[in-house]
Design an enzyme around this catalytic site. Structure first.
Site, PDB file in Angstrom:
ATOM      1  N   LYS A   1       4.431 -13.578  -0.329  1.00 16.56           N
ATOM      2  CA  LYS A   1       3.347 -12.710   0.130  1.00 16.56           C
ATOM      3  C   LYS A   1       2.032 -13.352  -0.287  1.00 16.56           C
ATOM      4  O   LYS A   1       1.822 -13.665  -1.472  1.00 16.56           O
ATOM      5  CB  LYS A   1       3.514 -11.327  -0.509  1.00 16.56           C
ATOM      6  CG  LYS A   1       2.963 -10.196   0.296  1.00 16.56           C
ATOM      7  CD  LYS A   1       3.472  -8.896  -0.270  1.00 16.56           C
ATOM      8  CE  LYS A   1       2.797  -7.724   0.365  1.00 16.56           C
ATOM      9  NZ  LYS A   1       2.924  -6.524  -0.473  1.00 16.56           N
TER      10      LYS A   1
HETATM   11  C1  E4P Z   1       3.065  -3.586   0.890  1.00 11.54           C
HETATM   12  O1  E4P Z   1       3.284  -4.671   1.370  1.00 11.54           O
HETATM   13  C2  E4P Z   1       1.726  -3.215   0.369  1.00 11.54           C
HETATM   14  O2  E4P Z   1       1.402  -3.992  -0.730  1.00 11.54           O
HETATM   15  C3  E4P Z   1       1.698  -1.754   0.030  1.00 11.54           C
HETATM   16  O3  E4P Z   1       2.272  -1.046   1.121  1.00 11.54           O
HETATM   17  C4  E4P Z   1       0.308  -1.259  -0.308  1.00 11.54           C
HETATM   18  O4  E4P Z   1       0.355   0.127  -0.421  1.00 11.54           O
HETATM   19  P1  E4P Z   1      -0.843   0.972  -1.086  1.00 11.54           P
HETATM   20  O5  E4P Z   1      -2.042   0.884  -0.211  1.00 11.54           O
HETATM   21  O6  E4P Z   1      -0.308   2.373  -1.155  1.00 11.54           O
HETATM   22  O7  E4P Z   1      -1.074   0.373  -2.436  1.00 11.54           O
END
Ligand code: E4P
Length: 214
Positions: free
Chosen positions: A83
């Site tokens: 990521k």
């Molecule tokens: C997933 O890939 C993201 O990092 C996550 O869904 C972010 O979610 P949030 O905005 O609730 O922190």
């Protein structure tokens, strides 16, 4: 639409794996920090619980440093997806990693332009953030509209990068993700529990239970 679980909590992942509907896992630095453990240890354990793409996020920085960490993470397991944050250095890193066959997930996407650049770099996945966009714009449809627009732009050019609807805060976001044609929704554990509920289901079960007792 595939369903991923958005957590680094092993107990949640273990329970969710028994449901038979989870195809992958996404984590991020905040989710890893909540567990109070080292990212490598957590990710290694997740690979034993779910057989599907598992996103491990590298720290934002220069492309070279992100690439080095990405190679280390990728060695852990063939299911690891790197990521990478949506920055120009991130795009550079994704271009290199995709040429080496390493799967990537470009995160923190808030526009079609960003999604186009991620796709051009060869990203395996792009993660538009629904909840954070809704909050920032004070528009409960902003994330939904973004997903629809990215879907349209990608389909115009038969782009293979898969769209992961991320930052999902409630069941409506998961429904909007499906309606917009996202390839994947990554959903927190507690939202899965909300998605299975409906007052009429509960009412119907109650009626059946009473009937069975007669
Ligand atoms: C997933 O890939 C993201 O990092 C996550 O869904 C972010 O979610 P949030 O905005 O609730 O922190």
């Amino acid at each position: 639409m595939k369903l991923f679980i958005d957590t680094a909590n092993l107990a949640e992942i273990k329970t969710a794996s028994t449901w038979g509907i989870i195809s992958g896992v996404t984590t991020n630095p905040s989710l890893i920090a909540k567990e109070g453990r080292n990212i490598v240890d957590v990710i290694k354990e997740i690979t034993t619980l779910i057989d599907g793409p598992i996103s491990a996020e590298v720290q934002e920085g220069l492309a070279e440093a992100m690439i080095e960490t990405a190679f280390d993470y990728a060695k852990m397991h063939s299911n690891i997806v790197i990521k990478i944050p949506m920055t120009m250095e991130g795009i550079k890193a994704v271009s290199v990693l995709s040429k080496h066959g390493i799967k990537t997930n470009v995160t923190l996407c808030f526009s079609v332009s960003q999604a186009m650049m991620a796709a051009k770099a060869g990203a395996t996945f792009v993660s538009p953030f629904m909840g954070r966009l809704d909050d920032a714009t004070n528009n409960p449809e902003a994330g939904y509209e973004l997903l629809q627009d990215i879907r349209l732009a990608y389909d115009n050019y038969h782009i293979q990068t898969e769209i992961i609807a991320a930052s999902i805060r409630h069941p409506l976001h998961a429904e909007q993700a499906a309606l917009a044609g996202a390839d994947i929704a990554t959903i927190p554990y507690k939202v899965f529990l909300q998605m299975i509920e409906h007052p009429l289901t509960a009412k119907g079960l109650d009626i059946f239970r009473k009937a069975e007792k007669q």
